[in-house]
Design a protein around this motif. Structure first.
Motif, PDB file in Angstrom:
ATOM      1  N   PRO A 216     -14.131  33.894   1.287  1.00 43.89           N
ATOM      2  CA  PRO A 216     -15.486  33.427   0.953  1.00 43.89           C
ATOM      3  C   PRO A 216     -16.212  32.920   2.192  1.00 43.89           C
ATOM      4  O   PRO A 216     -15.611  32.337   3.093  1.00 43.89           O
ATOM      5  CB  PRO A 216     -15.221  32.287  -0.042  1.00 43.89           C
ATOM      6  CG  PRO A 216     -13.835  32.509  -0.543  1.00 43.89           C
ATOM      7  CD  PRO A 216     -13.089  33.161   0.571  1.00 43.89           C
ATOM      8  N   THR A 218     -19.331  30.416   3.285  1.00 34.89           N
ATOM      9  CA  THR A 218     -20.116  29.312   2.740  1.00 34.89           C
ATOM     10  C   THR A 218     -21.072  28.768   3.787  1.00 34.89           C
ATOM     11  O   THR A 218     -20.713  28.624   4.956  1.00 34.89           O
ATOM     12  CB  THR A 218     -19.201  28.181   2.232  1.00 34.89           C
ATOM     13  OG1 THR A 218     -18.324  28.684   1.222  1.00 34.89           O
ATOM     14  CG2 THR A 218     -20.023  27.044   1.639  1.00 34.89           C
ATOM     15  N   SER A 234     -25.304  24.394  -1.238  1.00 37.02           N
ATOM     16  CA  SER A 234     -24.257  25.220  -0.636  1.00 37.02           C
ATOM     17  C   SER A 234     -24.304  26.615  -1.239  1.00 37.02           C
ATOM     18  O   SER A 234     -24.450  26.757  -2.462  1.00 37.02           O
ATOM     19  CB  SER A 234     -22.870  24.608  -0.876  1.00 37.02           C
ATOM     20  OG  SER A 234     -22.777  23.335  -0.276  1.00 37.02           O
ATOM     21  N   THR A 236     -22.135  30.225  -1.389  1.00 36.47           N
ATOM     22  CA  THR A 236     -20.860  30.871  -1.122  1.00 36.47           C
ATOM     23  C   THR A 236     -20.888  32.296  -1.647  1.00 36.47           C
ATOM     24  O   THR A 236     -21.345  32.539  -2.768  1.00 36.47           O
ATOM     25  CB  THR A 236     -19.698  30.112  -1.799  1.00 36.47           C
ATOM     26  OG1 THR A 236     -19.673  28.777  -1.295  1.00 36.47           O
ATOM     27  CG2 THR A 236     -18.362  30.789  -1.508  1.00 36.47           C
ATOM     28  N   GLN A 238     -18.524  36.117  -1.799  1.00 38.10           N
ATOM     29  CA  GLN A 238     -17.240  36.769  -1.554  1.00 38.10           C
ATOM     30  C   GLN A 238     -17.238  38.144  -2.192  1.00 38.10           C
ATOM     31  O   GLN A 238     -17.700  38.320  -3.319  1.00 38.10           O
ATOM     32  CB  GLN A 238     -16.091  35.936  -2.137  1.00 38.10           C
ATOM     33  CG  GLN A 238     -14.709  36.523  -1.808  1.00 38.10           C
ATOM     34  CD  GLN A 238     -13.583  35.686  -2.350  1.00 38.10           C
ATOM     35  OE1 GLN A 238     -13.753  34.950  -3.319  1.00 38.10           O
ATOM     36  NE2 GLN A 238     -12.422  35.782  -1.721  1.00 38.10           N
TER      37      GLN A 238
END
Length: 669
Positions: A216, A218, A234, A236, A238
């Motif tokens: 991931p 971030t 935040s 993130t 993936q």
């Protein structure tokens, strides 16, 4: 059709040929209904901007642009075919792409000497090139839709019939409405990017079994500041084998965290867990609002699985709120299609210290995505003994007509919007529930969720200063020639009023910068798009409701509810930033109501909905919306001028009499 195993990261990497330009370099990618697709096209090097900092999302896509995109999708193989086209220069950036496309039968010229690289593409021409490329890649192109449900299917040229049937069958080119395919409509660059994003997984190289998912990535930063402190945002992302996952999280200093989750299927994906969280304690309850019974339900927390819904969880006095994953697919004009049979669920397990909750995404088909919303906290969020709170949260449902997705706020699409089909939702600039939450000063949950929503919606503000309505409106198109991407004064004014409320109620004064940008746009817009009543010091304006920046639309009507709300916003803005020029325009708009007062009264005792530039007023007014708008406008007018406005008072009395006579409830007192 051939299916290959790959990750979204592998697609990006396999298509990428670095040019030194990133998606972030283009100033006009955001906000836009197709921003994710355009970012994909840029980052994958399938498309370039038209200049160093301009992508031109709504400009027509050209023949050269598409053949170059397909050429890059094929990893830019060598091609030295001799061309005889006199309009393709030897130093053209797309020269080799055209050579490759012609030599492999992907594209042809208009003649031996004419290629027309800058000619715009129609939807059927686009389908033909995609079909030829699919054949070139030896994909299965046997899927065919009869297209009998489209009233304009007969207008497809014979050469494009098979390609259109295939493109529609595999979901590359869908209808512009439920009954029209619009084969001769020009394709925009944003639409080109969207279809390329759908097409890329179909032609991707096989994922090597040794390839491991990327970890991931971030990025965190301070999103905004309230009177209670900073709120951190935040992001993130993936890439896994079948899905691209993204999570956005807003965390404040009071222990509230709002999480927005997104799982996009780049390949048919099995059901999976999108998120997990735990709540400590030996007992708890789960509540939800039953819309069918118009009542709240609750039960003790126990191990098991709850179906799709909006749940209020409490364990030992600590609250969480979850909207379980719901599945959608992107459609044209910023529309999304909802798939009720693909809803997620909530799995509950007992642990030694409390409860574990797993947010479950249903099995996804390629091209669909599933989004959820989660608020976790370290405190009690809602007083369930407060009937006003119960009423508000019953209204704040995000599983019915209102939806919150990873990229913003949506509302169920009316049949007058296009494209339209069952279970379509349109991107709504007003973000109604977020706006209401901005006034809930007594609810931590409203503060956390509402501010997170508003922060994300603010990113959709365009260079003019407003948030465009991306869905097409058949009546605006028919009556005024207004295309998708237009300015709706009411939707925008409601949203930017919410920004003022957030600044005043929660101290988010940093949001007044973009709010001022909208206010300045509204001042400029009103100066150019109004019709005048009276003269001299008594001159008043009625401001038109809708406009498109392409400059091709006709002047629209002015509805009383839009007009009153705009004047309300301007009075509020004048006070918020201590700038009287906004109030000067609001006064002129109030004079417009004064000077046109008699035109608003209907013989049945109600008010007309709108007035046209020629001074004729007509239409069925809302049951109580206009009354509430006028009531608030009267309050603000009296606060500024020390007395109520007589014309507004008379309009209010007429509307109130009509509402009481017809049993209308729900209006403000």
């Amino acid at each position: 059709m051939n299916k290959h195993r790959y990750t979204a990261a592998a697609v990006m990497l396999s298509l990428s040929m670095l040019t030194g330009v990133a998606a972030a370099d283009y100033s006009d990618l955001k906000p836009h209904w197709a921003e994710q697709a355009m970012e994909f096209a840029v980052q994958s090097n399938l498309m370039d901007g038209i200049s160093e900092y301009t992508f031109a999302a709504d400009a027509p896509a050209t023949r050269a642009c598409l053949v170059q995109a397909l050429y890059r999708m094929e990893h830019a193989p060598a091609a030295d075919t001799v061309l005889t086209f006199q309009d393709v220069a030897e130093d053209a950036s797309f020269l080799t792409a055209v050579r490759w496309g012609v030599s492999n039968g992907i594209i042809t010229g208009y003649s031996d000497t004419v290629f027309r690289p800058g000619t715009s593409l129609t939807r059927e021409q686009f389908a033909v090139m995609l079909y030829r490329f699919a054949e070139y890649k030896k994909l299965d192109v046997t899927a065919q839709n009869a297209l009998s449900g489209y009233t304009d299917a007969s207008s497809i040229h014979p050469y494009a019939q098979t390609a259109m049937q295939w493109a529609n069958a595999v979901g590359l080119i869908t209808g512009t409405t439920a009954t029209t395919l619009s084969p001769q409509r020009t394709v925009s660059r944003a639409q080109l990017a969207t279809i390329l994003q759908r097409f890329a997984p179909m032609v991707s190289y096989q994922q090597r079994e040794t390839d491991a998912p990327k970890p991931p990535q971030t990025h965190s930063y301070t999103a905004f500041t309230t009177k209670l402190g900073d709120v951190t945002r935040s992001e993130t992302e993936q890439d896994l084998t079948e899905v691209h996952r993204a999570t956005r999280r807003y965390t404040d200093g009071q222990g509230c965290a709002v999480e927005m989750g997104h799982s996009a299927a780049v390949l048919d994906a099995p059901a999976h867990t999108a998120a997990q969280f735990e709540m400590k304690g030996m007992s708890g309850t789960v509540r939800w609002y039953d819309t069918a019974a118009s009542s709240w339900k609750q039960q003790p927390l126990a191990a098991g699985t709850l179906p799709s819904g909006m749940y209020f969880l409490r364990v030992d006095g600590v609250d969480s709120i979850l909207v379980t994953p719901m599945t959608y697919a992107a459609r044209d004009n910023g529309m999304i299609e909802y798939f009720p049979g693909k809803n997620g669920s909530l799995k509950i397990e007992r642990t030694a210290s409390g409860f574990r909750f797993s947010v479950q995404v249903a099995a996804l088909t390629q091209g669909t995505y599933s989004d959820y919303l989660l608020l976790t906290s370290q405190q009690t969020l809602i007083d369930w003994s407060d009937q006003s709170m119960l009423s508000r949260w019953a209204n704040y449902s995000l599983i019915g007509t209102n939806r919150w997705c990873y990229n913003g706020y949506y509302y169920t699409a009316p049949s007058t919007y296009y494209p339209f089909d069952e279970n379509y939702f349109y991107s709504l600039p007003a973000a109604h529930i977020a706006g209401k939450m901005a006034n809930d000063t007594d609810q931590p949950a409203s503060r956390a969720i509402g501010l997170a929503m508003i922060d994300l919606m603010r990113e959709q503000q365009n260079e003019y200063g407003f948030i465009p309505s991306q869905a097409g409106s058949t009546w605006l198109k028919t009556d005024y020639g207004i295309e998708p991407g237009y300015y709706d004064t009411r939707f925008n004014t409601d949203f930017w009023l919410a920004n003022i409320n957030a600044a005043e109620n929660f101290g988010v004064t940093g949001w007044l910068d973009k709010t001022r940008k909208y206010a300045d746009f509204l001042v400029s817009f009103a100066g150019q798009h109004h019709f005048t009543f009276g003269a001299g010091d008594d001159e008043g304006w009625l401001v038109q409701d809708y406009w498109h920046p392409n400059g091709e639309s006709s002047p629209t009507h002015a509805s009383l509810n839009h007009h009153a709300a705009e004047a309300e916003f301007l009075y509020r803005m004048a006070d918020a930033v201590n700038e009287d020029s906004y109030a000067v325009l609001a006064d002129r708009m109030v004079r417009g109501i004064e000077q046109s007062e008699l035109l608003w009264y209907k013989p049945d005792g109600d008010l007309n909905y709108s007035c046209k530039p020629d001074g004729t007023c007509s239409g069925q007014d809302y049951p109580y919306l206009t009354y509430n708008d006028l009531l608030e406008l009267q309050r603000l007018y009296a606060a500024r001028h020390g007395q109520e406005n007589p014309a507004i008072a008379r309009l209010l009395q007429v509307k109130l009499t009509w509402m009481n006579k017809n049993g209308v409830t729900g209006y403000n007192k």
